[in-house]
Design a protein around this motif. Structure first.
Motif, PDB file in Angstrom:
ATOM      1  N   LEU B 236       0.765  -1.248   0.016  1.00  0.00           N
ATOM      2  CA  LEU B 236      -0.037   0.237  -0.020  1.00  0.00           C
ATOM      3  C   LEU B 236       0.902   1.288  -0.043  1.00  0.00           C
ATOM      4  O   LEU B 236       0.543   2.362  -0.574  1.00  0.00           O
ATOM      5  N   ASP B 237       2.003   1.169   0.606  1.00  0.00           N
ATOM      6  CA  ASP B 237       2.948   2.389   0.758  1.00  0.00           C
ATOM      7  C   ASP B 237       3.553   2.521  -0.563  1.00  0.00           C
ATOM      8  O   ASP B 237       3.472   3.843  -0.968  1.00  0.00           O
ATOM      9  N   ASN B 238       3.889   1.550  -1.260  1.00  0.00           N
ATOM     10  CA  ASN B 238       4.381   1.606  -2.557  1.00  0.00           C
ATOM     11  C   ASN B 238       3.312   2.158  -3.648  1.00  0.00           C
ATOM     12  O   ASN B 238       3.564   2.898  -4.525  1.00  0.00           O
ATOM     13  N   ILE B 239       2.041   1.901  -3.490  1.00  0.00           N
ATOM     14  CA  ILE B 239       0.941   2.347  -4.271  1.00  0.00           C
ATOM     15  C   ILE B 239       0.849   3.657  -4.041  1.00  0.00           C
ATOM     16  O   ILE B 239       0.793   4.561  -4.924  1.00  0.00           O
ATOM     17  N   ARG B 240       0.766   4.424  -2.753  1.00  0.00           N
ATOM     18  CA  ARG B 240       0.214   5.528  -2.748  1.00  0.00           C
ATOM     19  C   ARG B 240       1.558   6.708  -2.605  1.00  0.00           C
ATOM     20  O   ARG B 240       1.186   7.671  -2.988  1.00  0.00           O
ATOM     21  N   ARG B 241       2.668   6.068  -2.784  1.00  0.00           N
ATOM     22  CA  ARG B 241       3.850   7.093  -3.138  1.00  0.00           C
ATOM     23  C   ARG B 241       3.876   7.802  -4.188  1.00  0.00           C
ATOM     24  O   ARG B 241       4.362   8.923  -4.572  1.00  0.00           O
ATOM     25  N   SER B 242       2.913   7.053  -5.353  1.00  0.00           N
ATOM     26  CA  SER B 242       2.784   7.633  -6.378  1.00  0.00           C
ATOM     27  C   SER B 242       1.759   8.785  -6.852  1.00  0.00           C
ATOM     28  O   SER B 242       1.597   9.262  -7.779  1.00  0.00           O
ATOM     29  N   VAL B 243       0.959   8.807  -5.475  1.00  0.00           N
ATOM     30  CA  VAL B 243      -0.311   9.945  -5.663  1.00  0.00           C
ATOM     31  C   VAL B 243       0.325  11.157  -6.198  1.00  0.00           C
ATOM     32  O   VAL B 243       1.278  11.719  -5.520  1.00  0.00           O
TER      33      VAL B 243
END
Lengths: 243, 243
Positions: B236-243
């Motif tokens: 989830l952290d890896n997904i959200r870092r591209s926000v």
């Protein structure tokens, strides 16, 4: 079979005072006992099911093994499942702290499950060294070892005065706070110390003065905090992605 | 004070069959009961210490509260500490699945502590929807709710046939495997489904056909795997870092 005295000893070693008194600790369950053997850690005695002994003859060839049925192992084990083997292991002398790579410093992390999970994720990310404050959970507690899923055999855990250690440490000291720099933006070294506080108290004030890089995991929703083991894993992932 | 019947009811609700029979579940501990009130979830009855009632008069003004001492709450609670309040809550009707954002799909995650930790970290990263296979832990199990640290009140958990759901889903379906694309390199959408398997079996074969983006958390050390809750948080952290 386990004799009455052996049963008594195994049960006693679930408690810290008896581990200290006997200079011994327990490693339980197939995975953890195997990792112990693979790492060639000195073992005093292994109790194991005939099936375990059969399957792992090679790993066991230098060990003193007593065969037992799973039922008698379950009777003395602190685990609810996976009682194929129990090892009694001499507590090694405390080793020196390896400061060459990334070191995790845990301040007052008292929950054994959290400590074990931190040891496991530290091993995943290739760390070798964790230091813990005097009031952290005992890393030889059976619940800690069980939660490490074998990683206890690869991580050196040293109990020490964190304040004294940090006051002599030259290098990056990262600390997890709620208002530090986002880990998505921070630049990390691959050596340094990552200080993590307990869930209830965070990093205590006497250590704050040593932290030169306060960092934060950005939040996107309603939760106020993350479990300390979870936070450690997420920060380690952010540090290693720049390798 | 709790009457004999109330004591019996609270104890019974620790078990799934009685939760189903009564259509009720338990929320225990100061933090979780408060989140329940803040989220204005319908509550049937609250038992709380005079101190809790005093401190939270405002949040409690629409609730039926019976004051009890902490000792009597501890006697019926499944928690070892923090027994300032216990709420009995009607089980709501299962809501529809919100497919608008990122959805976590859990396949056979049977450990209540893991499910609770996943709900908490999902809330941290701003997710709203988790779907679970029929053989996952019951999300109304007191151990799950306790591990969520209040996040249960913000995440919609729906028990469903994952295979049926995924066969109708149009969009990115990420799945955590040991040999997928590195999460440090993958490009993520902010909507899609993230499928996580159990620690013992991974994602089961009948779901694999629906996963169009297999991903992996890169390993740097000796551990063979990560705890499923830990892995979910790191992804989830890896997904959200591209926000």
């Amino acid at each position: 079979m386990l004799s009455k005295n052996q049963q008594k000893l195994v049960r006693a070693l679930a408690q810290k005072k008896y581990r200290k008194q006997h200079g011994l600790y327990l490693v339980q369950g197939e995975k953890n006992v195997l990792e112990l053997l693979v790492a060639q850690i000195e073992v005093q005695q292994i109790f194991a099911t005939p099936q375990f002994v059969n399957t792992h003859q090679n790993e066991l060839k230098h060990s003193k093994v007593i065969e037992c049925d799973e039922q008698s192992l379950s009777k003395v084990s602190t685990l609810v499942s996976n009682n194929a083997a129990i090892a009694i292991v001499p507590i090694p002398e405390q080793q020196s702290i390896d400061k060459s790579g990334l070191v995790i410093a845990l301040d007052g992390v008292s929950d054994p499950g959290n400590l074990g999970t931190i040891i496991r994720v530290a091993d995943w990310y290739g760390l070798k060294q964790i230091i813990v404050s005097e009031d952290c959970a005992d890393h030889l507690n059976p619940k800690v070892i069980s939660a490490t899923m074998g990683s206890f055999a690869r991580i050196n855990v040293v109990r020490t005065d964190l304040s004294h250690f940090l006051s002599h440490y030259k290098g990056a000291v990262y600390g997890a706070y709620l208002d530090g720099q986002s880990v998505h933006k921070a630049e990390f070294n691959q050596s340094g110390v990552l200080v993590m506080g307990s869930e209830s108290h965070g990093i205590r004030p006497h250590l704050s003065q040593y932290i030169n890089q306060p960092i934060t995991i950005p939040a996107f929703g309603g939760a106020e905090s993350l479990n300390v083991a979870m936070a450690t894993g997420i920060i380690l992932d952010n540090i290693r992605r720049s390798v």
